[in-house]
Design a protein around this motif. Sequence first.
Motif, short mmCIF file in Angstrom:
data_model
loop_
_atom_site.label_atom_id
_atom_site.label_comp_id
_atom_site.label_asym_id
_atom_site.label_seq_id
_atom_site.Cartn_x
_atom_site.Cartn_y
_atom_site.Cartn_z
N LEU A 49 -9.36 -4.02 8.60
CA LEU A 49 -8.45 -2.88 8.47
C LEU A 49 -7.11 -3.24 9.09
CD1 LEU A 49 -7.84 0.14 7.86
CD2 LEU A 49 -8.78 0.67 10.13
N TYR A 50 -6.04 -3.00 8.34
CA TYR A 50 -4.69 -3.34 8.79
C TYR A 50 -3.82 -2.09 8.85
CZ TYR A 50 -6.00 -8.16 7.67
OH TYR A 50 -6.63 -9.38 7.62
N HIS A 51 -2.84 -2.17 9.74
CA HIS A 51 -1.83 -1.11 9.84
C HIS A 51 -0.46 -1.76 9.77
CE1 HIS A 51 0.87 1.75 12.00
NE2 HIS A 51 0.22 2.61 11.25
N LEU B 113 -14.88 4.86 11.73
CA LEU B 113 -13.55 4.52 12.23
C LEU B 113 -12.57 4.37 11.07
CD1 LEU B 113 -12.62 2.02 15.00
CD2 LEU B 113 -11.49 1.85 12.79
N ILE B 114 -12.97 3.65 10.04
CA ILE B 114 -12.08 3.44 8.90
C ILE B 114 -11.80 4.75 8.18
CG2 ILE B 114 -11.90 2.34 6.62
CD1 ILE B 114 -13.47 -0.02 7.81
N ALA B 115 -12.83 5.56 7.97
CA ALA B 115 -12.65 6.85 7.29
C ALA B 115 -11.74 7.78 8.07
CB ALA B 115 -14.00 7.50 7.06
N GLY B 116 -11.77 7.64 9.40
CA GLY B 116 -10.94 8.50 10.24
C GLY B 116 -9.46 8.11 10.24
N LYS B 117 -9.17 6.92 9.72
CA LYS B 117 -7.79 6.45 9.75
C LYS B 117 -7.10 6.44 8.39
CE LYS B 117 -7.92 3.65 13.97
NZ LYS B 117 -6.90 4.48 14.66
N ILE B 118 -7.77 5.95 7.37
CA ILE B 118 -7.05 5.71 6.12
C ILE B 118 -6.95 6.98 5.27
CG2 ILE B 118 -7.76 3.30 6.15
CD1 ILE B 118 -9.61 3.89 3.79
N PRO B 119 -5.78 7.30 4.78
CA PRO B 119 -5.62 8.44 3.86
C PRO B 119 -5.86 8.00 2.42
CG PRO B 119 -3.48 7.63 4.53
CD PRO B 119 -4.49 6.77 5.25
N VAL B 120 -6.04 8.99 1.56
CA VAL B 120 -6.16 8.71 0.13
C VAL B 120 -4.91 7.97 -0.35
CG1 VAL B 120 -6.21 9.78 -2.16
CG2 VAL B 120 -7.69 10.65 -0.34
N GLY B 121 -5.11 6.96 -1.19
CA GLY B 121 -4.00 6.15 -1.67
C GLY B 121 -3.91 4.81 -0.98
N THR B 122 -4.73 4.60 0.06
CA THR B 122 -4.71 3.32 0.78
C THR B 122 -5.22 2.18 -0.10
OG1 THR B 122 -4.95 4.37 2.95
CG2 THR B 122 -5.70 2.09 2.75
N ARG B 123 -4.54 1.03 0.00
CA ARG B 123 -4.93 -0.14 -0.78
C ARG B 123 -6.26 -0.71 -0.28
NH1 ARG B 123 -3.46 -1.21 -5.39
NH2 ARG B 123 -1.29 -0.86 -4.77
N SER C 37 0.85 -1.19 0.00
CA SER C 37 0.00 0.00 0.00
C SER C 37 0.89 1.23 0.00
CB SER C 37 -0.91 0.01 1.23
OG SER C 37 -1.69 1.19 1.29
N ARG C 38 0.38 2.31 -0.58
CA ARG C 38 1.15 3.56 -0.58
C ARG C 38 1.05 4.28 0.76
NH1 ARG C 38 0.09 7.66 -3.72
NH2 ARG C 38 -2.03 7.13 -4.43
N THR C 39 0.23 3.76 1.66
CA THR C 39 0.11 4.35 2.99
C THR C 39 0.41 3.26 4.04
OG1 THR C 39 -2.23 3.80 3.45
CG2 THR C 39 -1.78 5.72 2.03
N ASP C 40 0.29 3.65 5.31
CA ASP C 40 0.53 2.70 6.40
C ASP C 40 -0.70 1.85 6.70
OD1 ASP C 40 3.10 3.67 6.69
OD2 ASP C 40 2.53 5.12 8.24
N TYR C 41 -1.72 1.94 5.84
CA TYR C 41 -2.97 1.20 6.07
C TYR C 41 -3.33 0.38 4.84
CZ TYR C 41 -3.59 4.07 10.21
OH TYR C 41 -3.41 4.69 11.43
N GLU D 229 -7.27 1.42 -5.06
CA GLU D 229 -6.82 2.44 -4.12
C GLU D 229 -7.97 3.39 -3.80
OE1 GLU D 229 -3.39 4.56 -5.38
OE2 GLU D 229 -2.00 2.91 -4.95
N TYR D 230 -8.01 3.80 -2.53
CA TYR D 230 -8.99 4.79 -2.08
C TYR D 230 -8.67 6.12 -2.78
CZ TYR D 230 -10.76 8.26 1.33
OH TYR D 230 -11.36 9.35 1.95
#
Length: 333
Positions: free
Chosen positions: A227-229, A318-328, A210-214, A258-259
Amino acid sequence: MTKKLLSALLCAAIILSGYAAFAENEADATQEPAITVIETVSEEVPADEAVEATEETPTEEAVEVAEETPSAPKTISLKYDGVKLALSPAPYMDGDAAMIPVRQIAEYIGFDVSYDEKYNTEVLALGTNYIFFNIDNIYTTAFGKSLNAVRPTVTIDGTVFVSLRTFADILGCELDVEDNGDTLKINMHSSPFVNDYFLSQPVNQWGISSRTDYMVWVSLSQYTVRLYHGKQYGWKLIHECPCAIGAPGTPTVTGSFEYKYRTQWNYNGYYVGPCLVFYRGYALHSVLLRYNNTEYDGRTGVQISHGCIRMKKWDIDLIAGKIPVGTRIYITR
């Protein structure tokens, strides 16, 4: 007459001669023997005794000047599997033992870390596997076994420090140490135990990046969103919830996406949102909600949507509050 005069002169001579001898003896008696004078002048002091007699006792000031200046503390540079860790506060040396801020390192590796106030213990959890560091004590429990740490676990300004050697031994990590005088460079190899734990999870076996940490994994057959980190091969599950998926006539797409952006879709009498769009008109979003935020249709675990993934409001929030754009967003059957 003449004989009397001669006799008188002879007596006088004898008397004068005796007096001179007496005077000479008296003079000799007042002087020290010559040999005594010679011995006193010629007597020599042994060399060792002469040195001791002339040696001066060092003053306190001289002793203080001669003391060595204490060396500066070593700086510790720590890497995990070749990646340098920016640790604050920094590790430090306690004698010959390196002490590390355990929370930062453990969380980087993948542990959940918490403090147990009742037992004054720092708790590291990896799934159902636990390590307990008892503060101000060498007594430690790791994965159900008791052991004594190299140094007691301590707290400094709110940060818990543990022995790096003890932590590495618990996880089965090898340590490469390079001592450059003022700097100690340490590379902590990855833990086989931790690697095995993460590789037991499908998303890590698949090597999803993923391009992010999520990363989000949707299993359509299980009607579940996870949801993974973390990172590739090291994803850690942090949230799991049920979902509804596309109806048979409008199935949910599968694949890797990608989101892209966030929005809300409004309809007559209800809305869905937030909507996390990942492909064309497909999104992760809430169940159908009235505008007063009560559920219009709150079903999950069914095939009902036009292809989107529906979740309860608190789950999608909860998910929307954590994942940034680009998340797989990874969707499987």
